[in-house]
Scaffold this motif. Structure first.
Motif, PDB file in Angstrom:
ATOM      1  N   LEU A  29      39.222   0.893   6.774  1.00 26.95           N
ATOM      2  CA  LEU A  29      37.890   1.293   6.392  1.00 26.95           C
ATOM      3  C   LEU A  29      37.089   2.141   7.330  1.00 26.95           C
ATOM      4  CD1 LEU A  29      37.219  -2.166   5.049  1.00 26.95           C
ATOM      5  CD2 LEU A  29      37.353  -0.101   3.715  1.00 26.95           C
ATOM      6  N   SER A  30      36.373   3.015   6.739  1.00 23.22           N
ATOM      7  CA  SER A  30      35.335   3.716   7.463  1.00 23.22           C
ATOM      8  C   SER A  30      34.277   3.988   6.411  1.00 23.22           C
ATOM      9  CB  SER A  30      35.879   5.019   8.026  1.00 23.22           C
ATOM     10  OG  SER A  30      36.268   5.842   6.950  1.00 23.22           O
ATOM     11  N   ARG A  31      33.128   4.254   6.849  1.00 25.50           N
ATOM     12  CA  ARG A  31      32.068   4.591   5.890  1.00 25.50           C
ATOM     13  C   ARG A  31      32.502   5.786   5.054  1.00 25.50           C
ATOM     14  NH1 ARG A  31      26.778   2.454   7.248  1.00 25.50           N
ATOM     15  NH2 ARG A  31      25.700   4.224   6.353  1.00 25.50           N
ATOM     16  N   TYR A  32      33.264   6.665   5.715  1.00 25.80           N
ATOM     17  CA  TYR A  32      33.730   7.867   5.044  1.00 25.80           C
ATOM     18  C   TYR A  32      34.623   7.502   3.865  1.00 25.80           C
ATOM     19  CZ  TYR A  32      35.784  12.492   4.532  1.00 25.80           C
ATOM     20  OH  TYR A  32      36.196  13.692   4.045  1.00 25.80           O
ATOM     21  N   ILE A  34      34.734   4.618   2.314  1.00 28.32           N
ATOM     22  CA  ILE A  34      33.930   3.937   1.300  1.00 28.32           C
ATOM     23  C   ILE A  34      33.192   4.967   0.453  1.00 28.32           C
ATOM     24  CG2 ILE A  34      31.954   2.403   0.919  1.00 28.32           C
ATOM     25  CD1 ILE A  34      32.786   0.814   3.303  1.00 28.32           C
ATOM     26  N   ALA A  35      32.603   5.941   1.135  1.00 28.49           N
ATOM     27  CA  ALA A  35      31.862   6.964   0.403  1.00 28.49           C
ATOM     28  C   ALA A  35      32.783   7.683  -0.581  1.00 28.49           C
ATOM     29  CB  ALA A  35      31.226   7.956   1.377  1.00 28.49           C
ATOM     30  N   GLY A  36      33.997   8.005  -0.137  1.00 31.82           N
ATOM     31  CA  GLY A  36      34.959   8.690  -1.004  1.00 31.82           C
ATOM     32  C   GLY A  36      35.272   7.850  -2.232  1.00 31.82           C
ATOM     33  N   LEU A  37      35.498   6.567  -2.018  1.00 29.84           N
ATOM     34  CA  LEU A  37      35.850   5.687  -3.133  1.00 29.84           C
ATOM     35  C   LEU A  37      34.650   5.436  -4.041  1.00 29.84           C
ATOM     36  CD1 LEU A  37      38.121   3.236  -1.141  1.00 29.84           C
ATOM     37  CD2 LEU A  37      38.861   4.851  -2.917  1.00 29.84           C
ATOM     38  N   LEU A  38      33.468   5.423  -3.430  1.00 30.75           N
ATOM     39  CA  LEU A  38      32.252   5.193  -4.233  1.00 30.75           C
ATOM     40  C   LEU A  38      32.048   6.315  -5.246  1.00 30.75           C
ATOM     41  CD1 LEU A  38      29.409   3.927  -1.846  1.00 30.75           C
ATOM     42  CD2 LEU A  38      30.264   2.782  -3.905  1.00 30.75           C
ATOM     43  N   HIS A  39      32.493   7.512  -4.872  1.00 32.92           N
ATOM     44  CA  HIS A  39      32.318   8.650  -5.765  1.00 32.92           C
ATOM     45  C   HIS A  39      32.940   8.416  -7.141  1.00 32.92           C
ATOM     46  CE1 HIS A  39      30.918  11.433  -2.542  1.00 32.92           C
ATOM     47  NE2 HIS A  39      30.297  11.944  -3.584  1.00 32.92           N
ATOM     48  N   PRO A  81      27.340  -5.532  -1.383  1.00 30.97           N
ATOM     49  CA  PRO A  81      26.302  -4.493  -1.507  1.00 30.97           C
ATOM     50  C   PRO A  81      25.624  -4.206  -0.168  1.00 30.97           C
ATOM     51  CG  PRO A  81      25.635  -6.526  -2.619  1.00 30.97           C
ATOM     52  CD  PRO A  81      27.068  -6.683  -2.239  1.00 30.97           C
ATOM     53  N   GLU A  82      25.632  -5.210   0.709  1.00 29.35           N
ATOM     54  CA  GLU A  82      25.037  -4.968   2.027  1.00 29.35           C
ATOM     55  C   GLU A  82      25.804  -3.889   2.782  1.00 29.35           C
ATOM     56  OE1 GLU A  82      22.364  -8.756   3.208  1.00 29.35           O
ATOM     57  OE2 GLU A  82      24.510  -9.026   2.943  1.00 29.35           O
ATOM     58  N   VAL A  83      27.083  -3.741   2.444  1.00 28.02           N
ATOM     59  CA  VAL A  83      27.902  -2.702   3.076  1.00 28.02           C
ATOM     60  C   VAL A  83      27.800  -1.386   2.299  1.00 28.02           C
ATOM     61  CG1 VAL A  83      30.270  -2.032   3.649  1.00 28.02           C
ATOM     62  CG2 VAL A  83      29.498  -4.377   4.067  1.00 28.02           C
ATOM     63  N   PHE A  84      27.964  -1.434   0.970  1.00 26.67           N
ATOM     64  CA  PHE A  84      28.100  -0.161   0.271  1.00 26.67           C
ATOM     65  C   PHE A  84      26.778   0.488  -0.145  1.00 26.67           C
ATOM     66  CE2 PHE A  84      28.561  -2.895  -3.579  1.00 26.67           C
ATOM     67  CZ  PHE A  84      27.714  -2.230  -4.462  1.00 26.67           C
ATOM     68  N   ALA A  88      26.040   4.370   0.055  1.00 29.40           N
ATOM     69  CA  ALA A  88      25.653   5.114  -1.154  1.00 29.40           C
ATOM     70  C   ALA A  88      24.349   5.873  -0.918  1.00 29.40           C
ATOM     71  CB  ALA A  88      25.497   4.149  -2.331  1.00 29.40           C
ATOM     72  N   GLU A  89      23.443   5.270  -0.157  1.00 29.81           N
ATOM     73  CA  GLU A  89      22.174   5.950   0.139  1.00 29.81           C
ATOM     74  C   GLU A  89      22.431   7.218   0.947  1.00 29.81           C
ATOM     75  OE1 GLU A  89      20.007   2.685   1.903  1.00 29.81           O
ATOM     76  OE2 GLU A  89      19.037   2.185  -0.006  1.00 29.81           O
ATOM     77  N   ASP A  90      23.263   7.093   1.986  1.00 31.08           N
ATOM     78  CA  ASP A  90      23.546   8.255   2.841  1.00 31.08           C
ATOM     79  C   ASP A  90      24.344   9.327   2.108  1.00 31.08           C
ATOM     80  OD1 ASP A  90      22.218   6.978   4.838  1.00 31.08           O
ATOM     81  OD2 ASP A  90      24.015   6.304   5.912  1.00 31.08           O
ATOM     82  N   ALA A  91      25.193   8.888   1.188  1.00 31.24           N
ATOM     83  CA  ALA A  91      26.063   9.849   0.507  1.00 31.24           C
ATOM     84  C   ALA A  91      25.389  10.462  -0.727  1.00 31.24           C
ATOM     85  CB  ALA A  91      27.367   9.165   0.106  1.00 31.24           C
ATOM     86  N   GLY A  92      24.139  10.121  -0.956  1.00 29.99           N
ATOM     87  CA  GLY A  92      23.427  10.681  -2.109  1.00 29.99           C
ATOM     88  C   GLY A  92      23.900  10.097  -3.437  1.00 29.99           C
ATOM     89  N   LEU A  93      24.482   8.906  -3.397  1.00 26.22           N
ATOM     90  CA  LEU A  93      25.019   8.317  -4.631  1.00 26.22           C
ATOM     91  C   LEU A  93      24.146   7.202  -5.176  1.00 26.22           C
ATOM     92  CD1 LEU A  93      28.736   8.065  -3.451  1.00 26.22           C
ATOM     93  CD2 LEU A  93      27.839   9.631  -5.189  1.00 26.22           C
ATOM     94  N   ILE A  94      23.113   6.856  -4.442  1.00 31.36           N
ATOM     95  CA  ILE A  94      22.353   5.657  -4.810  1.00 31.36           C
ATOM     96  C   ILE A  94      21.561   5.840  -6.104  1.00 31.36           C
ATOM     97  CG2 ILE A  94      20.243   6.098  -3.455  1.00 31.36           C
ATOM     98  CD1 ILE A  94      22.009   2.696  -4.055  1.00 31.36           C
ATOM     99  N   GLU A  95      21.143   7.065  -6.379  1.00 31.89           N
ATOM    100  CA  GLU A  95      20.394   7.256  -7.629  1.00 31.89           C
ATOM    101  C   GLU A  95      21.275   6.937  -8.833  1.00 31.89           C
ATOM    102  OE1 GLU A  95      18.317  11.231  -7.004  1.00 31.89           O
ATOM    103  OE2 GLU A  95      16.957   9.980  -8.182  1.00 31.89           O
ATOM    104  N   ALA A  96      22.474   7.510  -8.831  1.00 30.02           N
ATOM    105  CA  ALA A  96      23.387   7.284  -9.960  1.00 30.02           C
ATOM    106  C   ALA A  96      23.746   5.797 -10.059  1.00 30.02           C
ATOM    107  CB  ALA A  96      24.642   8.130  -9.801  1.00 30.02           C
ATOM    108  N   ILE A  97      24.076   5.199  -8.940  1.00 25.38           N
ATOM    109  CA  ILE A  97      24.469   3.788  -8.958  1.00 25.38           C
ATOM    110  C   ILE A  97      23.265   2.910  -9.323  1.00 25.38           C
ATOM    111  CG2 ILE A  97      25.307   1.858  -7.527  1.00 25.38           C
ATOM    112  CD1 ILE A  97      26.948   3.958  -5.934  1.00 25.38           C
ATOM    113  N   GLY A  98      22.115   3.248  -8.764  1.00 26.01           N
ATOM    114  CA  GLY A  98      20.891   2.492  -9.054  1.00 26.01           C
ATOM    115  C   GLY A  98      20.527   2.532 -10.536  1.00 26.01           C
ATOM    116  N   TYR A  99      20.666   3.697 -11.139  1.00 25.33           N
ATOM    117  CA  TYR A  99      20.334   3.783 -12.571  1.00 25.33           C
ATOM    118  C   TYR A  99      21.365   3.075 -13.429  1.00 25.33           C
ATOM    119  CZ  TYR A  99      16.269   6.637 -11.865  1.00 25.33           C
ATOM    120  OH  TYR A  99      15.023   7.063 -11.487  1.00 25.33           O
TER     121      TYR A  99
END
Ligand code: C2E
Ligand code: MG
Ligand code: MG
Ligand code: MG
Length: 295
Positions: A29-32, A34-39, A81-84, A88-99
């Motif tokens: 794992l790396s944040r990187y 996680i960000a890739g998989l979150l996409h 969620p405390e991790v991802f 998601a916030e840093d990767a600009g994905l939180i809006e999509a996930i939040g909605y």
């Protein structure tokens, strides 16, 4: 990685810290990563919602449920969620996930509403979701679409969120409240908000962070601190919710301190909507039986 190792070890049981070998370290794992998989996680339907019941402390009545997102990644397993969420916030994905989380929980709450279960739904929001200035309209449109009464909806925001871009956030909150939606400040006591600040925000409830609740028993200052928070909130006409209530003793102390609402493992763990419905019906039935049994 430390976060992930900790999360992993939590799931293995308490105090069981495990360390990744360099190879695992590399592979996992790396944040990187996680960000890739979150996409792809949204498209791949890897998220789901769970709900944790909230009760009225004085009467024991079921009065709400907090929606909490879960991510099961085929590559990583369950990620907290405390991790991802921060990733998601840093990767600009939180809006999509939040909605997605918002619509999914409103849809599921409308479902239990049709079965005669009427209680509040609380949803967590990130500061980022408030930046564009359309969150109130989108929320109200969703509530309308799924016919969930605005009075049954609670927005949860952390203190930091209130402090970041305060003006934009305040504008949106005012719009929501004008339609009956209620606003709660989450993890209260862990951020940096000042009293004067809270006084001026559009706010209905305060959720005392579980780090305070875990210290309310015994003779120490823990109980007095929570008492002070409750009294202060009531002085500002705010309702108080205690998070992380893990024992009957905690709940008892909170009752004595005049806390309004509570949630925590002692009452119930977060669960999928289908389980929540069953839980709610049997909880109500049990309570009705208890009342009949009373002399
Ligand atoms: P939170 O909103 O403060 O949620 C409460 C957390 O405490 C949840 O962790 C819940 O499972 C946990 N909890 C509840 N009762 C107890 C208890 O008795 N003891 C202990 N030790 N823990 C308890 P979870 O589900 O891991 O969520 C962590 C955080 O992630 C949440 O904290 C919230 O800030 C964030 N989060 C979760 N879902 C969403 C979401 O849909 N959107 C956003 N933006 N954030 C979310
Ligand atoms: Mg919350
Ligand atoms: Mg909280
Ligand atoms: Mg929290």
């Amino acid at each position: 990685c430390a976060e992930i190792a900790l999360q992993h070890s939590k799931e293995q049981g308490r105090n069981n810290i495990c360390f990744f070998s360099p190879a695992q370290h590399e592979a996992v794992l790396s944040r990187y990563r996680i960000a890739g998989l979150l996409h792809q996680a949204l498209e791949n339907n890897e998220f789901f919602m769970v709900y944790q019941p909230q009760i009225d402390v004085a009467t024991g009545e079921l009065i709400g449920a907090e929606a909490l997102i879960r991510w099961y990644s085929p590559q990583l397993g369950q990620v907290s969620p405390e991790v991802f969420i921060p990733v998601a916030e840093d990767a600009g994905l939180i809006e999509a996930i939040g909605y997605w989380a918002l619509e999914q929980s409103i849809k599921e709450a409308a479902g239990w509403g049709r079965k005669g279960l009427r209680f509040k739904l609380s949803v967590n929001f990130s500061a980022r979701q408030f930046q564009r200035g359309e969150v109130a309209n989108r929320l109200l449109a969703l509530l309308h679409e799924y016919q969930l009464p605005t009075a049954l909806f609670v927005v949860e925001l952390t203190e930091t969120c209130f402090m970041q871009c305060a003006e934009a956030t305040e504008r949106e909150l005012v719009r929501m409240r004008a339609q009956g939606v209620r606003i709660a400040i989450d993890d209260f006591g862990t951020g940096y908000s000042s009293l004067s600040y809270i006084r001026n925000m559009s706010l209905d409830m305060i959720k005392i962070d579980r780090s305070f609740i875990s210290q309310i028993d015994g003779a120490g200052t823990g109980g007095r601190l929570v008492q002070a928070m409750i009294d202060m909130s009531h002085a500002m006409k705010l309702e108080v919710v205690a998070e992380g209530v893990e024992s009957a003793e905690d709940l008892d102390v909170l009752k004595q301190l005049g806390c309004d609402q509570a949630q925590g493992y002692h009452i119930a763990r977060p669960m999928p909507a289908s389980d929540l419905e069953g839980w709610a019906f049997s909880y109500k039935a049990e309570r009705a039986e208890c009342r009949i049994d009373l002399p």
